[in-house]
Motif scaffolding. Structure first.
Motif, PDB file in Angstrom:
ATOM      1  N   ALA A 210       0.816  -1.218   0.000  1.00 32.91           N
ATOM      2  CA  ALA A 210       0.000   0.000   0.000  1.00 32.91           C
ATOM      3  C   ALA A 210       0.845   1.261   0.000  1.00 32.91           C
ATOM      4  O   ALA A 210       0.350   2.345  -0.315  1.00 32.91           O
ATOM      5  N   ALA A 211       2.137   1.133   0.356  1.00 34.85           N
ATOM      6  CA  ALA A 211       3.021   2.297   0.394  1.00 34.85           C
ATOM      7  C   ALA A 211       3.735   2.528  -0.932  1.00 34.85           C
ATOM      8  O   ALA A 211       4.488   3.501  -1.069  1.00 34.85           O
ATOM      9  N   GLY A 212       3.518   1.647  -1.915  1.00 38.51           N
ATOM     10  CA  GLY A 212       4.144   1.833  -3.222  1.00 38.51           C
ATOM     11  C   GLY A 212       3.729   3.150  -3.852  1.00 38.51           C
ATOM     12  O   GLY A 212       2.586   3.603  -3.689  1.00 38.51           O
ATOM     13  N   PRO A 260      -7.356   3.688 -10.646  1.00 36.59           N
ATOM     14  CA  PRO A 260      -7.837   3.820  -9.263  1.00 36.59           C
ATOM     15  C   PRO A 260      -8.835   2.740  -8.870  1.00 36.59           C
ATOM     16  O   PRO A 260      -8.885   2.339  -7.697  1.00 36.59           O
ATOM     17  N   LEU A 261      -9.627   2.251  -9.835  1.00 36.39           N
ATOM     18  CA  LEU A 261     -10.545   1.157  -9.534  1.00 36.39           C
ATOM     19  C   LEU A 261      -9.761  -0.116  -9.225  1.00 36.39           C
ATOM     20  O   LEU A 261     -10.116  -0.866  -8.305  1.00 36.39           O
ATOM     21  N   LEU A 268      -8.539  -3.487  -1.161  1.00 38.22           N
ATOM     22  CA  LEU A 268      -9.635  -4.094  -0.405  1.00 38.22           C
ATOM     23  C   LEU A 268      -9.394  -5.585  -0.228  1.00 38.22           C
ATOM     24  O   LEU A 268      -9.619  -6.145   0.858  1.00 38.22           O
ATOM     25  N   GLY A 269      -8.906  -6.248  -1.278  1.00 35.11           N
ATOM     26  CA  GLY A 269      -8.628  -7.676  -1.188  1.00 35.11           C
ATOM     27  C   GLY A 269      -7.482  -8.006  -0.251  1.00 35.11           C
ATOM     28  O   GLY A 269      -7.447  -9.089   0.350  1.00 35.11           O
ATOM     29  N   SER A 270      -6.546  -7.071  -0.098  1.00 35.94           N
ATOM     30  CA  SER A 270      -5.388  -7.305   0.773  1.00 35.94           C
ATOM     31  C   SER A 270      -5.588  -6.759   2.184  1.00 35.94           C
ATOM     32  O   SER A 270      -4.665  -6.790   2.992  1.00 35.94           O
ATOM     33  N   GLY A 271      -6.793  -6.225   2.457  1.00 39.29           N
ATOM     34  CA  GLY A 271      -7.101  -5.792   3.819  1.00 39.29           C
ATOM     35  C   GLY A 271      -6.782  -4.354   4.146  1.00 39.29           C
ATOM     36  O   GLY A 271      -6.882  -3.958   5.309  1.00 39.29           O
ATOM     37  N   GLN A 275      -7.287   2.861   2.774  1.00 37.88           N
ATOM     38  CA  GLN A 275      -6.667   3.283   1.514  1.00 37.88           C
ATOM     39  C   GLN A 275      -7.565   2.928   0.316  1.00 37.88           C
ATOM     40  O   GLN A 275      -7.628   3.669  -0.668  1.00 37.88           O
ATOM     41  N   ALA A 276      -8.256   1.791   0.415  1.00 37.54           N
ATOM     42  CA  ALA A 276      -9.171   1.393  -0.658  1.00 37.54           C
ATOM     43  C   ALA A 276     -10.292   2.411  -0.816  1.00 37.54           C
ATOM     44  O   ALA A 276     -10.712   2.718  -1.942  1.00 37.54           O
TER      45      ALA A 276
END
Length: 340
Positions: A210-212, A260-261, A268-271, A275-276
């Protein structure tokens, strides 16, 4: 100036009436030819800006004939070229005027509404090719996002299968065409659902950082993003109105709908739920702004049905659409203010 060759099929007994109408419209660059079964064809060469007023007149006069037909063809070039004449008129070197200047001014430099409608139906068709393009674009976007590779992400932006249904939805609101609107919404929803489900699956099966840089940049929305999306939406509608697609590539990159989608689904799939949500807001902002800018631009350029009762209904649809998208934009702006 883009040119169009209009082929008008009319019963042969109306040949003189068609010739008189063309001359009344100030069109001199035309020629007539005989056709089988008691028909004749009028071939008319005009600028793209002059097609709508001319076709409206011809349709009003000859639409009652069952075999009446008009076909619009793009023209790469025509000779002799137009030459500027004294007094500001244009001609083909023989003193012939090419359409009325008032008609071109009325159409504000756009192509005929039927061309717009045909293009909109093409790009809003729910076909296997469209779904495959959504899948490919989603995979390309996911690879670019996971590898933090901006060039690959831009490749997904250029594929841009979701842009067509949005432009078609804006045109449907402007024309007051519920069938085209339903078609565009159905195609858009199918593409969004497919991309979202695929992205969630990738998020569940792959490691998502998520930090990428490429992912993190699509988890926040600022007011400058809204301005960018509105400006690009206007540019997209203008290029669509002119019958040219080259400028749309820049719009695809500036207002990317699928990356963005894809970020939303993978996070969302990775929890990574917060951020999602930010990525979803960015997708929503781009969608709202493209549609709002599209409706306003189409209306400002005089895109409306031919008959007055249809134009009346279309005006109401346009107003409702603008109010709806502005309301959603205000709700989005409220969320942005609250999140600061």
């Amino acid at each position: 100036m883009a040119l169009r060759l209009i082929r008008i099929v009319i019963p042969e007994q109306e040949e003189q009436a068609a010739k008189n109408l063309l001359e009344d419209q100030g069109v001199k660059r035309f020629w007539l030819e005989n056709a089988p079964d008691g028909l004749f064809v009028a071939n008319v060469l005009v600028s793209s800006e002059s097609t709508e007023s001319l076709l409206d007149v011809m349709e009003k006069r000859f639409a009652s004939y069952t075999r009446f037909q008009m076909v619009i063809l793009p023209v790469e070039a025509a000779f002799p070229r137009e030459i500027k004449k004294p007094g500001g008129a244009t001609g083909n070197g023989n003193g012939e005027e090419d359409g009325k200047a008032t008609a071109a001014k009325k159409n504000r430099g756009r192509v005929h509404r039927q061309e717009l409608y045909t293009d909109a139906r093409d790009v809003s068709s729910l076909t296997w090719n469209y779904l495959i393009m959504v899948l490919l674009s989603s995979f390309v976007a996911a690879i670019g996002l996971l590898r933090d590779n901006v060039a690959v992400v831009i490749g997904a932006m250029v594929i841009a299968p979701l842009l067509g249904p949005n432009v078609s939805l804006a045109l449907a609101a402007t024309l007051g065409d519920p069938d085209l609107a339903k078609r565009a919404i159905k195609t858009l929803m199918a593409g969004v659902a497919l991309a979202f489900v695929l992205s969630i699956g990738l998020g569940l099966s792959l490691h998502v950082d998520a930090a990428g840089r490429e992912i993190a940049s699509r988890t926040t929305v600022d007011f400058i993003d809204l301005v960018l999306a509105l400006a690009a939406g206007v540019a997209g509608a203008l290029s669509f109105n002119q019958g040219t697609s080259s400028a749309l590539i820049g719009v695809m990159v500036a207002v990317a709908l699928l990356p963005p989608l894809a970020v939303c689904g993978m996070l969302l799939g990775s929890g990574h739920t917060p951020q999602a949500l930010g990525a979803f807001l960015l997708f929503g902002a781009n969608t709202i702004c493209v549609n709002l800018a599209g409706v306003i631009t189409f209306a400002a350029q005089g895109v409306r049905p031919n008959t007055f009762w249809e134009a009346d209904l279309a005006k109401k649809y346009s107003r409702y659409a603008v109010e709806f998208w502005i309301l959603l934009l205000c709700v989005l702006a409220f969320f942005l203010v609250q999140s600061r």
